[in-house]
Design a protein around this motif. Structure first.
Motif, mmCIF file in Angstrom:
data_model
loop_
_atom_site.group_PDB
_atom_site.id
_atom_site.type_symbol
_atom_site.label_atom_id
_atom_site.label_comp_id
_atom_site.label_asym_id
_atom_site.label_seq_id
_atom_site.Cartn_x
_atom_site.Cartn_y
_atom_site.Cartn_z
ATOM 1 N N VAL A 161 -9.726 -70.404 -22.755
ATOM 2 C CA VAL A 161 -9.568 -69.253 -23.638
ATOM 3 C C VAL A 161 -8.432 -69.570 -24.592
ATOM 4 N N ALA A 162 -8.739 -69.612 -25.863
ATOM 5 C CA ALA A 162 -7.762 -70.012 -26.881
ATOM 6 C C ALA A 162 -6.713 -68.926 -27.094
ATOM 7 N N PRO A 163 -5.508 -69.327 -27.474
ATOM 8 C CA PRO A 163 -4.452 -68.352 -27.779
ATOM 9 C C PRO A 163 -4.846 -67.498 -28.980
ATOM 10 N N ARG A 164 -4.471 -66.220 -28.934
ATOM 11 C CA ARG A 164 -4.798 -65.296 -30.019
ATOM 12 C C ARG A 164 -3.601 -64.973 -30.892
ATOM 13 N N SER A 165 -2.396 -65.135 -30.365
ATOM 14 C CA SER A 165 -1.203 -64.784 -31.133
ATOM 15 C C SER A 165 -0.311 -66.008 -31.297
#
Length: 141
Positions: free
Chosen positions: A14-18
């Motif tokens: 799950v890729a970072p969002r922030s």
């Protein structure tokens, strides 16, 4: 005898969002020497331990991100840690150079001077240790 391991599809990262999550992922990848790391990956399942957690906290502080080792134990994913980590102003910077001027005594030093010792120059502190098992001279050497 353990059963044969079940072959399963690799977990999807799950890729970072922030920006904060991206910075934390980069720190984890650097310290754990694992890549890629997703925001839902567990720190301890990736090989982290209590000593490595201190390294992560230190690297994060150098990058202006503050959280405690306890927070890392309580929030074991980047996603969880990002909810309690603080960025920016307020990061404590400690001067690392030589100190000059007067310094207060440490508590143990203060206790030494507060204790009535007739001949301070002959004072020593000793401890008697009694082993629970026989000692092996080779190990001690």
């Amino acid at each position: 005898a353990l059963p044969a391991p079940q072959a399963s599809a690799p977990a999807r990262q799950v890729a970072p969002r922030s920006v904060l999550e991206k910075r934390l992922v980069a720190i984890w990848e650097e310290v754990l020497k694992v890549s890629p790391i997703g925001v839902t990956d567990n720190f301890f399942e990736l090989g982290g331990d209590s000593i490595i957690s201190i390294q992560v906290v230190s690297r994060a502080r150098q990058a202006g991100i503050r959280f405690t080792p306890k927070a890392l134990f309580q929030h074991q994913t980047v996603q969880g840690l990002a909810t309690v980590a603080q960025e920016g102003e307020g990061a404590q910077l400690i001067e690392q150079g030589p100190l000059t001027g007067e310094m207060p005594l440490l508590p143990i030093q203060q206790a030494f001077f507060d204790t009535d010792i007739p001949e301070r120059h002959h004072w020593n502190q000793s401890v008697l240790l009694k082993p629970a098992q026989p000692l092996h001279a080779g190990y001690l050497e």
